[in-house]
Structures are given as C-alpha cells and as structure tokens.
Design a protein around this motif. Structure first.
Motif, PDB file in Angstrom:
ATOM      1  N   GLY A 272       0.822  -1.204   0.000  1.00 14.02           N
ATOM      2  CA  GLY A 272       0.000   0.000   0.000  1.00 14.02           C
ATOM      3  C   GLY A 272       0.861   1.261   0.000  1.00 14.02           C
ATOM      4  N   GLU A 273       0.433   2.275   0.736  1.00 13.63           N
ATOM      5  CA  GLU A 273       1.140   3.555   0.774  1.00 13.63           C
ATOM      6  C   GLU A 273       2.572   3.406   1.270  1.00 13.63           C
ATOM      7  OE1 GLU A 273       0.549   8.038   2.711  1.00 13.63           O
ATOM      8  OE2 GLU A 273      -0.872   6.431   3.172  1.00 13.63           O
ATOM      9  N   MET A 274       2.803   2.409   2.138  1.00 14.54           N
ATOM     10  CA  MET A 274       4.143   2.198   2.683  1.00 14.54           C
ATOM     11  C   MET A 274       5.162   1.807   1.614  1.00 14.54           C
ATOM     12  SD  MET A 274       5.114  -0.175   5.971  1.00 14.54           S
ATOM     13  CE  MET A 274       4.972  -1.728   5.085  1.00 14.54           C
ATOM     14  N   SER A 275       4.692   1.376   0.430  1.00 18.48           N
ATOM     15  CA  SER A 275       5.613   1.013  -0.653  1.00 18.48           C
ATOM     16  C   SER A 275       6.480   2.193  -1.070  1.00 18.48           C
ATOM     17  CB  SER A 275       4.830   0.497  -1.864  1.00 18.48           C
ATOM     18  OG  SER A 275       3.991   1.520  -2.388  1.00 18.48           O
ATOM     19  N   ALA A 276       6.033   3.421  -0.755  1.00 18.56           N
ATOM     20  CA  ALA A 276       6.817   4.611  -1.093  1.00 18.56           C
ATOM     21  C   ALA A 276       8.196   4.586  -0.450  1.00 18.56           C
ATOM     22  CB  ALA A 276       6.063   5.868  -0.667  1.00 18.56           C
ATOM     23  N   VAL A 277       8.310   3.899   0.693  1.00 19.25           N
ATOM     24  CA  VAL A 277       9.606   3.815   1.375  1.00 19.25           C
ATOM     25  C   VAL A 277      10.620   3.071   0.512  1.00 19.25           C
ATOM     26  CG1 VAL A 277      10.795   2.920   3.412  1.00 19.25           C
ATOM     27  CG2 VAL A 277       8.514   3.913   3.640  1.00 19.25           C
ATOM     28  N   LEU A 278      10.160   2.035  -0.229  1.00 24.25           N
ATOM     29  CA  LEU A 278      11.057   1.254  -1.080  1.00 24.25           C
ATOM     30  C   LEU A 278      11.190   1.847  -2.477  1.00 24.25           C
ATOM     31  CD1 LEU A 278       9.902  -2.361  -0.154  1.00 24.25           C
ATOM     32  CD2 LEU A 278      11.884  -1.118   0.715  1.00 24.25           C
ATOM     33  N   LEU A 279      10.121   2.429  -2.983  1.00 29.07           N
ATOM     34  CA  LEU A 279      10.137   2.934  -4.360  1.00 29.07           C
ATOM     35  C   LEU A 279      10.670   4.357  -4.447  1.00 29.07           C
ATOM     36  CD1 LEU A 279       6.678   1.549  -5.529  1.00 29.07           C
ATOM     37  CD2 LEU A 279       8.948   0.669  -6.130  1.00 29.07           C
ATOM     38  N   GLY A 280      10.569   5.089  -3.356  1.00 33.49           N
ATOM     39  CA  GLY A 280      11.060   6.465  -3.348  1.00 33.49           C
ATOM     40  C   GLY A 280      12.550   6.517  -3.066  1.00 33.49           C
ATOM     41  N   GLY A 281      13.121   7.687  -3.249  1.00 33.37           N
ATOM     42  CA  GLY A 281      14.547   7.859  -2.986  1.00 33.37           C
ATOM     43  C   GLY A 281      14.890   9.314  -2.764  1.00 33.37           C
ATOM     44  N   ASN A 282      16.047   9.534  -2.140  1.00 34.81           N
ATOM     45  CA  ASN A 282      16.516  10.890  -1.844  1.00 34.81           C
ATOM     46  C   ASN A 282      18.022  10.970  -2.063  1.00 34.81           C
ATOM     47  OD1 ASN A 282      14.522   9.923   0.502  1.00 34.81           O
ATOM     48  ND2 ASN A 282      13.943  11.995  -0.083  1.00 34.81           N
ATOM     49  N   TYR A 283      18.439  12.037  -2.728  1.00 32.53           N
ATOM     50  CA  TYR A 283      19.871  12.335  -2.832  1.00 32.53           C
ATOM     51  C   TYR A 283      20.160  13.422  -1.795  1.00 32.53           C
ATOM     52  CZ  TYR A 283      24.467  13.003  -4.971  1.00 32.53           C
ATOM     53  OH  TYR A 283      25.820  13.058  -5.200  1.00 32.53           O
ATOM     54  N   ILE A 284      20.720  12.995  -0.658  1.00 34.79           N
ATOM     55  CA  ILE A 284      20.909  13.899   0.472  1.00 34.79           C
ATOM     56  C   ILE A 284      22.383  14.240   0.642  1.00 34.79           C
ATOM     57  CG2 ILE A 284      20.522  14.234   2.936  1.00 34.79           C
ATOM     58  CD1 ILE A 284      17.960  13.993   1.244  1.00 34.79           C
ATOM     59  N   ILE A 285      22.651  15.522   0.801  1.00 33.69           N
ATOM     60  CA  ILE A 285      24.022  16.017   0.967  1.00 33.69           C
ATOM     61  C   ILE A 285      24.273  16.294   2.447  1.00 33.69           C
ATOM     62  CG2 ILE A 285      25.631  17.876   0.381  1.00 33.69           C
ATOM     63  CD1 ILE A 285      23.905  18.251  -2.201  1.00 33.69           C
ATOM     64  N   ASN A 286      25.374  15.799   2.948  1.00 32.34           N
ATOM     65  CA  ASN A 286      25.740  15.974   4.366  1.00 32.34           C
ATOM     66  C   ASN A 286      26.502  17.286   4.560  1.00 32.34           C
ATOM     67  OD1 ASN A 286      27.958  15.238   2.924  1.00 32.34           O
ATOM     68  ND2 ASN A 286      28.692  13.700   4.350  1.00 32.34           N
ATOM     69  N   LYS A 287      25.887  18.384   4.176  1.00 28.10           N
ATOM     70  CA  LYS A 287      26.594  19.669   4.120  1.00 28.10           C
ATOM     71  C   LYS A 287      27.137  20.108   5.472  1.00 28.10           C
ATOM     72  CE  LYS A 287      26.195  24.317   2.201  1.00 28.10           C
ATOM     73  NZ  LYS A 287      25.352  25.243   1.410  1.00 28.10           N
ATOM     74  N   ARG A 288      26.314  20.051   6.519  1.00 27.99           N
ATOM     75  CA  ARG A 288      26.763  20.546   7.822  1.00 27.99           C
ATOM     76  C   ARG A 288      27.827  19.631   8.439  1.00 27.99           C
ATOM     77  NH1 ARG A 288      22.853  22.202  12.240  1.00 27.99           N
ATOM     78  NH2 ARG A 288      24.694  23.407  12.828  1.00 27.99           N
ATOM     79  N   MET A 289      27.667  18.317   8.250  1.00 31.64           N
ATOM     80  CA  MET A 289      28.674  17.386   8.765  1.00 31.64           C
ATOM     81  C   MET A 289      30.031  17.662   8.120  1.00 31.64           C
ATOM     82  SD  MET A 289      26.597  13.768   8.957  1.00 31.64           S
ATOM     83  CE  MET A 289      28.032  12.815   9.487  1.00 31.64           C
ATOM     84  N   ALA A 290      30.016  17.911   6.819  1.00 32.69           N
ATOM     85  CA  ALA A 290      31.261  18.115   6.089  1.00 32.69           C
ATOM     86  C   ALA A 290      31.882  19.478   6.373  1.00 32.69           C
ATOM     87  CB  ALA A 290      31.011  17.961   4.588  1.00 32.69           C
TER      88      ALA A 290
END
Length: 300
Positions: A261-279
């Motif tokens: 159901g709606e929870m499939s978005a967790v597997l089908l979705g994606g994010n390109y996240i930058i660790n700006k503050r950590m770096a």
C-alpha cells in the motif's frame, strides 16, 4: 557525563551505548519494561499513563531520544500513521513536563529524525539541511518531531539527526535486503534508479557522540555518507561483495504497491541527500565513506 537514552535497545541505541561507555560516560535507559542489561540501569516509563520512574531523570546531563514505532513494521492505516507520530512526539512532551515540574535543566537534547523530512521521493534533487520540508506523511511526521525537539526548553541546546538508511549487520534494512542477494536472486525495487542515502552504523553513532561532546553543535544534521547510490547499484555492489550473481529482474512497482500500500513509497522512493553541515561545520571523519568498504565490513 550521565546520558539517558530512549529506545536504547534499538539498533542505534545498542551501538551508541557501547561507544559512550568506552569514552567513560554513564548510560541509563528509559523502557516500557524493566530489563537486566549489563552496565546499564533501565528505568521504566509508561507514556500513555504519563509516568516516568522518579529516579530516571536525576543528575542527567544529556537525553538522546531514539524511541519510535518502526516505519516499515506494519501497513500504514490511518491508525498506524497516528501511532508512528505519537510514538515520537509524546515521549518528548512527557520528558519536558517532568523536567519542568522539577525545575531541572540538562545540557542537551539530541533527537533522531529522518531524511524523509524532505519527502519520501525527491527524485534527482540534491538536498541539504537548508532545503524545505516535503509534503507527504513522513515529512509531516518529521516536521512535528523536529518542532518538539527545538522547543525542548529544559535543554540548553538541541539537535536533530536526520537519519539515512542505516547499514548494520545487527538489524535494520541491510539483512532483509541481503537475503535475496545471498540466495543468488538479488534484485532492485521498481526501476532501480531511486537514490539511496545511506550511512554505516558506526558513523552515525560517532555523529551522536560528537553532538553530545561538542557543546557548540545545534540544529539539524543530515546523517548520510558522502556518496549516495542508486538502488540497483547498491544491490549490485552487495552482490559483488558477497560474490553472488546480480541478474534477477527488478521487483515491479505495482507488486510492491499491492503488497504494501502507501508504505511502498519507502522502497520505491529515494533521496539524494548532501551531508553539508557534517562536512563543512564538523569536518566529520567518516570511517566508511564508500559503500563497498562499508559492505565489506558488514557482510564479511
């Protein structure tokens, strides 16, 4: 220092406890039930009843809030969605109430959050801590979560750790993802092009440790490795490390939607996240900046 952890028996909590103790800090837990855990005092709380064992908050320097119902444990009914939100928010409200009643202050309140704050599927967008919150369920949950964290007035400072996909051999997503790979039928989800922003368990725990020990750290941090990878490439890299074939067709999106159901978005979705503050602000020293090296450590 004396550090109280909620959700201490979870994946991050167990590993973080060992690192804190190694640095000479005392760790105590809040839990729904009394447990015997080596070198850790476990205090009981009942969030629905508004109860915390009185001794639990005595002489606490920091609180690390990791408690929360699992995002992928059950199908997302409206009732389950509210449970996911409440399990993150209500503990903060209760801790704040108890500390205020006793007129106690602590040095800091460090809470988990998630990179899903930007939205479950953000496509090809490159996002950092200055990017806007998304508009789906998980983003809404994270927004409320971080608002409560920022407003935790008994703490002199607060921080939110926006967690990516945590890789650990002890649990979480990795063992489940590796089962078909080990059987020689490794496969991506959907078209396999969705980005995975991941982090090794040791690196995220080092970030929590740094947030505790550095009194200048505040606000949100994207807890991800420097190199996001597409889902298909992730599975292919795992197959390479395990010396298994990677040939099976991808699991079709419609099958996952039917099953989850709606929870499939967790597997089908994606994010390109930058660790700006950590770096840029922490000059964080990753032990495992590359996926292949991380998997070699975890899958050996």
């Amino acid at each position: 220092m004396k550090i109280l952890i909620t959700g201490g028996t979870g994946l991050i909590g167990r590993r973080l406890t060992l690192l804190l103790q190694k640095k000479g800090h005392q760790v105590v837990y809040l839990s729904r039930k009394k447990e015997n855990i080596k070198d850790v005092i476990v205090y009981k709380w009942d969030i629905s009843a508004g109860y915390i064992e009185p001794e639990a908050l005595e002489n606490i320097d920091y609180i690390v809030h990791l408690a929360g119902a699992g995002i992928a444990d059950k199908r997302w009914t409206e009732e389950r969605k509210q449970e996911i939100i409440d399990s993150r928010i209500q503990p903060i409200v209760l801790l704040k109430k108890y500390l205020q009643e006793k007129n106690n202050s602590i040095k800091g309140f460090i809470s988990a959050s998630g990179i899903s704050c930007y939205g479950t599927d953000t496509g090809e967008a490159r996002l950092d801590e200055h990017s806007l919150f998304g508009d789906d369920f998980l983003a809404y949950c994270c927004k409320l979560w971080e608002e409560e964290t920022r407003n935790f007035t008994p703490a002199r400072r607060t921080a939110s750790i926006r967690t990516g996909v945590v890789l650990s051999r002890e649990g979480g997503a990795l063992p489940k993802m590796m089962l078909p790979v080990k059987w020689g039928v490794g496969s991506s989800f959907g078209d396999g092009r969705q980005w995975m922003s991941w982090i090794h368990i040791d690196d995220i725990c080092q970030l929590y440790l740094q947030c505790i020990e550095d009194e200048n750290i505040t606000g949100p941090f994207n807890a991800v490795a420097p190199a996001p990878i597409r889902n298909a490439a992730f599975v292919a890299t795992a197959a390479k490390v395990l010396k298994r074939p990677f040939w099976a067709p991808a699991v079709p999106a419609f099958v996952l939607k039917l099953l989850l159901g709606e929870m499939s978005a967790v597997l089908l979705g994606g994010n390109y996240i930058i660790n700006k503050r950590m770096a840029e602000e922490l000059s964080f020293n990753y032990q495992y900046p590359e996926l292949e090296t991380a998997l070699q450590d975890l899958l050996k």
